[in-house]
Design a protein around this motif. Structure first.
Motif, PDB file in Angstrom:
ATOM      1  N   GLY F  35     -14.705  27.101  -3.436  1.00 31.49           N
ATOM      2  CA  GLY F  35     -13.552  27.111  -4.685  1.00 31.49           C
ATOM      3  C   GLY F  35     -14.028  27.861  -6.384  1.00 31.49           C
ATOM      4  O   GLY F  35     -15.301  27.893  -6.168  1.00 31.49           O
ATOM      5  N   TYR F  36     -13.845  27.497  -7.242  1.00 29.59           N
ATOM      6  CA  TYR F  36     -13.872  28.095  -8.598  1.00 29.59           C
ATOM      7  C   TYR F  36     -14.585  27.426  -9.371  1.00 29.59           C
ATOM      8  O   TYR F  36     -15.723  27.638 -10.387  1.00 29.59           O
ATOM      9  CB  TYR F  36     -12.576  28.180  -9.634  1.00 29.59           C
ATOM     10  CG  TYR F  36     -11.606  29.300  -9.054  1.00 29.59           C
ATOM     11  CD1 TYR F  36     -10.729  29.506  -7.486  1.00 29.59           C
ATOM     12  CD2 TYR F  36     -12.020  30.673 -10.166  1.00 29.59           C
ATOM     13  CE1 TYR F  36     -10.220  30.258  -7.769  1.00 29.59           C
ATOM     14  CE2 TYR F  36     -10.766  31.830 -10.265  1.00 29.59           C
ATOM     15  CZ  TYR F  36     -10.093  31.673  -8.946  1.00 29.59           C
ATOM     16  OH  TYR F  36      -9.441  32.334  -8.561  1.00 29.59           O
ATOM     17  N   HIS F  37     -14.943  26.127  -9.036  1.00 27.38           N
ATOM     18  CA  HIS F  37     -15.754  24.835  -9.387  1.00 27.38           C
ATOM     19  C   HIS F  37     -16.745  24.554  -9.005  1.00 27.38           C
ATOM     20  O   HIS F  37     -17.798  23.683  -9.538  1.00 27.38           O
ATOM     21  CB  HIS F  37     -15.193  23.613  -9.702  1.00 27.38           C
ATOM     22  CG  HIS F  37     -14.230  23.234  -8.834  1.00 27.38           C
ATOM     23  ND1 HIS F  37     -12.707  22.816  -8.617  1.00 27.38           N
ATOM     24  CD2 HIS F  37     -14.453  22.769  -7.639  1.00 27.38           C
ATOM     25  CE1 HIS F  37     -12.378  22.291  -7.280  1.00 27.38           C
ATOM     26  NE2 HIS F  37     -13.301  22.017  -6.786  1.00 27.38           N
ATOM     27  N   ILE F  38     -17.393  24.758  -8.260  1.00 27.27           N
ATOM     28  CA  ILE F  38     -18.925  24.488  -7.343  1.00 27.27           C
ATOM     29  C   ILE F  38     -19.626  25.285  -6.547  1.00 27.27           C
ATOM     30  O   ILE F  38     -18.804  26.681  -5.548  1.00 27.27           O
ATOM     31  CB  ILE F  38     -18.926  23.168  -6.414  1.00 27.27           C
ATOM     32  CG1 ILE F  38     -17.945  22.060  -6.725  1.00 27.27           C
ATOM     33  CG2 ILE F  38     -20.143  22.516  -6.235  1.00 27.27           C
ATOM     34  CD1 ILE F  38     -17.902  21.224  -5.269  1.00 27.27           C
ATOM     35  N   ALA F  39     -20.851  25.909  -6.796  1.00 33.41           N
ATOM     36  CA  ALA F  39     -21.385  26.928  -6.609  1.00 33.41           C
ATOM     37  C   ALA F  39     -21.693  27.024  -4.616  1.00 33.41           C
ATOM     38  O   ALA F  39     -21.646  25.801  -4.211  1.00 33.41           O
ATOM     39  CB  ALA F  39     -22.512  26.996  -6.730  1.00 33.41           C
ATOM     40  N   GLU F  40     -22.024  28.176  -4.002  1.00 28.60           N
ATOM     41  CA  GLU F  40     -21.822  28.104  -2.683  1.00 28.60           C
ATOM     42  C   GLU F  40     -22.638  26.711  -2.072  1.00 28.60           C
ATOM     43  O   GLU F  40     -22.754  26.892  -1.327  1.00 28.60           O
ATOM     44  CB  GLU F  40     -21.616  29.483  -2.306  1.00 28.60           C
ATOM     45  CG  GLU F  40     -20.190  30.035  -2.923  1.00 28.60           C
ATOM     46  CD  GLU F  40     -19.492  31.599  -1.516  1.00 28.60           C
ATOM     47  OE1 GLU F  40     -20.098  31.258  -1.022  1.00 28.60           O
ATOM     48  OE2 GLU F  40     -19.056  31.724  -2.076  1.00 28.60           O
ATOM     49  N   GLY F  41     -23.720  26.991  -2.824  1.00 29.19           N
ATOM     50  CA  GLY F  41     -25.055  26.348  -1.774  1.00 29.19           C
ATOM     51  C   GLY F  41     -24.611  24.989  -2.187  1.00 29.19           C
ATOM     52  O   GLY F  41     -26.105  24.130  -1.697  1.00 29.19           O
ATOM     53  N   ARG F 179     -19.243  24.060 -12.200  1.00 31.83           N
ATOM     54  CA  ARG F 179     -18.985  24.742 -13.356  1.00 31.83           C
ATOM     55  C   ARG F 179     -17.696  22.914 -13.924  1.00 31.83           C
ATOM     56  O   ARG F 179     -16.120  23.830 -13.717  1.00 31.83           O
ATOM     57  CB  ARG F 179     -18.050  25.817 -12.949  1.00 31.83           C
ATOM     58  CG  ARG F 179     -18.316  27.019 -11.695  1.00 31.83           C
ATOM     59  CD  ARG F 179     -20.075  27.793 -12.660  1.00 31.83           C
ATOM     60  NE  ARG F 179     -20.409  28.415 -12.454  1.00 31.83           N
ATOM     61  CZ  ARG F 179     -21.968  28.421 -11.739  1.00 31.83           C
ATOM     62  NH1 ARG F 179     -22.281  26.565 -11.687  1.00 31.83           N
ATOM     63  NH2 ARG F 179     -22.650  29.293 -10.563  1.00 31.83           N
ATOM     64  N   ASN F 214      -5.286  27.897  -1.213  1.00 33.67           N
ATOM     65  CA  ASN F 214      -5.717  29.591  -1.878  1.00 33.67           C
ATOM     66  C   ASN F 214      -6.724  29.553  -3.180  1.00 33.67           C
ATOM     67  O   ASN F 214      -7.131  30.588  -3.014  1.00 33.67           O
ATOM     68  CB  ASN F 214      -4.272  30.149  -2.748  1.00 33.67           C
ATOM     69  CG  ASN F 214      -3.529  29.953  -2.185  1.00 33.67           C
ATOM     70  OD1 ASN F 214      -2.502  30.671  -1.219  1.00 33.67           O
ATOM     71  ND2 ASN F 214      -1.943  29.255  -2.757  1.00 33.67           N
TER      72      ASN F 214
END
Lengths: 252, 252, 252, 252, 252, 252
Positions: F35-41, F179, F214
């Motif tokens: 999502g917009y609020h956690i980095a992909e790692g 984030r 989404n």
């Protein structure tokens, strides 16, 4: 003809069936020990017979492939007669079924699974093949669709293999493979580390079945009956048929 | 119990059987179009039923595994319903059957094959697995053991698939899969390049079955009969049983 | 230049040749014991030299690839010097030859095989690759195209490896690999189970070559001659060239 | 007999040779474009002939296997006639050579490589197979053993493929594959990104050969000669023979 | 945000970054013994930190993937803690990284490698994947881009593993993994056959690291320093950044 | 040193640690949109940090391997930045970790998994590798060990990815990747077929994550907090540490 079973149909019959049928049901079994009281084809027989009933119920929306007669059963290899596929073999077999039928126009697949040991490799197969072949795949260990009956009717601490549940299913679906005069409770190794974590809800431990039971079964088979089998199977049929209704009409 | 069919036996029964049985018979079939007049499970049904008769005849020296319900049939893929395994999948499946049963003490295997397209991959499987697992393996396309009957009774120029020979076998072994009212001759493409070399004794050409026949069968099915089927099967049973006698007693 | 041998041509020469040549001939050999009297490259030398003669006869319709110098020979591994490919390796090698030449525009392939042990894996390769790469593939164990000569000229009960037939071929195609002063009959183990079924027309048994012969050859090499070799090879050349004529002109 | 070339020997001769020979030399070539002036079997011919000279020089300590006639050449696929193995195929082929010869008692292997594109896959093969089969493996791109001659005699900015070095080697080892009347300089694309980094000492960039040269060769073939070939090959022979002396006597 | 490190970014941030970044940097490390004085994550830490510096320097043209924490290290397996990937696993891992990022629009890849044992498999991976996925791939063992510093500053006869060069890099990039009080020279086995050929410029010999050193390191770590590390890394950064500039702007 | 983290240890330190440590903990993560609020790692960071806490708690009985930075995430591939391993690659990677550490004497393995998509392939890996290498393997999706907290504290209908649970874990374990100013609820596609069956207890349907949300997350991240994270992690640590106590002392 009230159900579409592919090995029992000619190619012109199949061609006709594919005008209405959009889902291929794949019965997935095993060749694996089931104690003193059920023959080793238990899971294959159950998958095949359940799929046939489902095909009747969902006619003419589904076709049934030949049964996958072997599953992933390394945990039962210490008992004579068990045949276990490597997960890679099992997945390759499902891949060839899916890719072949895709060529004939089928784009939806439902794996009807009768053996717990197949679940993880089926999960891998489904996720992989759906994307590789651009088809829709769903899979079910079909007794999981009978939650109400199971929670109401079964009270053994450990059950799920050659137990009252499975004997009941067999008595309803394939009575010839039950040795009625030899039905007995699981001869459990109560102190086994494996038994302690067999039902853990957070950790999975690899074990051999003979670590937890000496006769190869668990639960209490003496409580099984045709009537219980009928309830289990009918509840599962109802729920899965409902899913099929939904699956066949969705257009993703 | 007069024959040892593994999926129909419990593990203690199998344990007992393995005291006398030294050979595992593996029925190898296919899911593949057989024209308008035989259902697609034809080869699997024939392999399974022939193996069961053989097991009775050779009791108690052999056990029979679950049937391999799928074969290598890419040349039939243009007809609906055919499912074809990649040779690698097919060989891997046989490997897992062999390696599993080796763990239960079986060291001799006889693959009873009902489908010509399986012959080359079976050859590869046999040569590879016998050495990898240090076991003895033999394989037969079982109608090849009926040479006398075939040469005396069949006179079609092309036969070998959904023809009088195969219909006769089915009428004897699994009559339910024959559509008796639809039996017809092969609708051959007489000028096909593939047809010209189909029976070559020196060159093998890869072809699709619909290059040579429009209805999917060859030969003249109308000449098939239960009686012919009986002769074919009984001659094959006699010859293969004799081989089994030899195979079971040899100690290489 | 009267024949198109790819390793002996530059790329502009090959570019020119591909304007008329539509078939790639792939010589397939082996590194395998052939008794005291033929060197182990026997099958590779025969495949290479036969292919070169064929290329001359069929000029300018075919090109010849480098020779596959190794085959599938596990049954000879008990004799020093034999190198055997796993069937998977062998098939992968053929795949890369086919897929590479497909990129250069070739769509027809004829595998010229000199070793019986390669037949089953070649069958698998041909069936698989023809469909995977959408090309036409045929294969021949080339001496099979010499049936008349063989049936007329050879009367040993068992022949087919380092025998009068193969010695004759070598004397005609590659005389330097024959040890003329050491030619001898096969030193057979007459009672071997494997020998009994080696020529069976219905069952194939996996065996090691040293089960049936002590010196590694069978038949009677002393009956071999340059003249017999010439007859065998010329008959095979005629028949296969005729097939090539047909193969090159067909358009499926 | 002054050198041990396995395809040219019978099994009893090989059995005898293995009493003194402890190292198997494997000639590794390619089928790959070499411009207008060298035939595509260039690397296979060089590997084979160099190995034969080495075998004579190191007699009776080494045996030579049949030549690997194909290499890893994807960067040349844009030129007609090139055949490229996938690295997996190439490594599998080497594995089967090593594992077969290990069964005959050989425990030391030296891959004599004639093609730069084979180096990385050979490195992977060597590291993997040495440990998997518990054998010792070394490999050399044999012209690397001719550093003195190369640095003294060659001054082209770019060389290494179908250049004066390679033409000279061919004139010495296999003159029949050189088109003497067509020898020319590389027709380079001087501005190509790939050319800039082709000789980088810190970064390797994947490229196609036709990005850097239009005729398929680099360097200046017109400067090649038999005499230069002799110097290159003799220096390499001396250095590698010295290594073989060391390799054969070490006992790790 | 001054550098694009994918595991530290959200998907909308990555979506934005891909508007300017055209190259994916993949840090490739190892888990492998580095003597008494560097922790086993040495290569992974160096690859990761070097890549981060490079990403800052080349912002906003590159993104950095998660670090490949394991490499191909069979030669270090005799020392506790080393984990070695099979080359096939290593290449498969890189394939999945490349194919995944290709789907997000990236078409240029630079593998930043910190371990010599990875070079051959990286070469195979790069050549294979660039063509399979139609992308551009370059790879560098990054200290190779520091030739000037290395030739000027290091004079040990053997260096390249847990030596003054590597200790210096660690002191600059990841000082926490150096055991400063335990730094020592390599305890070499001077007479080892493997040591003799370790630096050969024409032959590569497979060996185990404990054949050549008892403590697991070579060179003279006591000569390492932060300052030397800075020089090495800065020179490499400059050279590789220059390549990236070129790589990002070329359009082949 | 209060915890044994292999990449942070030298080989002599590891040698010492293995005197008391009998279990290897393998942190298994993913590179995947959150999502917009956690980095992909996210999953790799959580797996790594949780494993480190566990290692402290269970010191000196366990060692921790480098983190598996990639998982099986095909369902997230429609969001930029996601990298997904094929299940075969993922399993091969785990195999090499297990087989390498087995050589150093470790015989018990606990996979600490942070990503649901890894569960089926981990199941296959565990079952396969435990038997192939004769070691004991257990695996846990570690938040499953926090059932009490989850059932008491979370009431979103759908949660499990980039939701309040996962944000809380991150705030506790790796706050830098959240984030905080962008935290939002899942933007769900309420009518999606996939959403309906996402939580089915009897059928599993393959779907893409963007079918159901989404923005890439589900649940209600705004309810996440450091405190909730602490509760979740501490409960899981307690339960898994208890299992480790049992696992380390059992001797099957």
């Amino acid at each position: 003809m009230k159900k579409y079973i592919l090995p029992d149909m000619t190619w012109p019959e199949i061609k006709e069936a594919l005008k209405t049928a959009s889902i291929a049901i794949v019965p997935v079994g095993a060749q694996e020990q089931h104690g003193y009281h059920i023959a080793e084809g238990c899971d294959s027989y159950r998958a095949k017979e359940f799929s046939a009933l489902l095909a009747e119920k969902c006619f003419p929306k589904v076709v049934v492939t030949p049964t996958i007669n072997f599953g992933v059963s390394p945990h039962h290899m210490d008992f004579p007669g068990t045949i276990s596929l490597r997960p890679d073999t099992f997945i390759a077999l499902l891949e060839d079924v899916v890719s072949s039928l895709k060529q004939h126009g089928l784009k939806k697949f439902l794996f009807i699974n009768a053996h717990g040991g197949n679940s993880a490799p089926l999960g891998v197969a489904a996720e992989t093949l759906a994307r590789r072949y651009n088809v829709e795949i769903a899979h079910t260990k079909f007794v999981d669709a009978s939650k109400k009956t199971l929670s109401k009717e079964i009270d053994s601490k450990y059950f799920g293999h050659a137990c009252e549940r499975e004997i009941s299913e067999c008595l309803y679906l394939a009575p010839g493979i039950v040795r009625k005069d030899l039905i007995e409770k699981g001869d459990m190794n109560d102190d086994a580390f494996a038994l302690k974590y067999m039902k853990s809800d957070f950790v999975k431990v690899v074990y051999q079945f003979n670590e937890i039971t000496n006769n190869g079964n668990i639960g209490d088979g003496t409580k099984g009956s045709y009537e219980l089998g009928e309830k289990i199977i009918q509840e599962a049929l109802t729920n899965i048929a409902e899913f099929i209704e939904d699956f066949s009409s969705t257009n993703r």
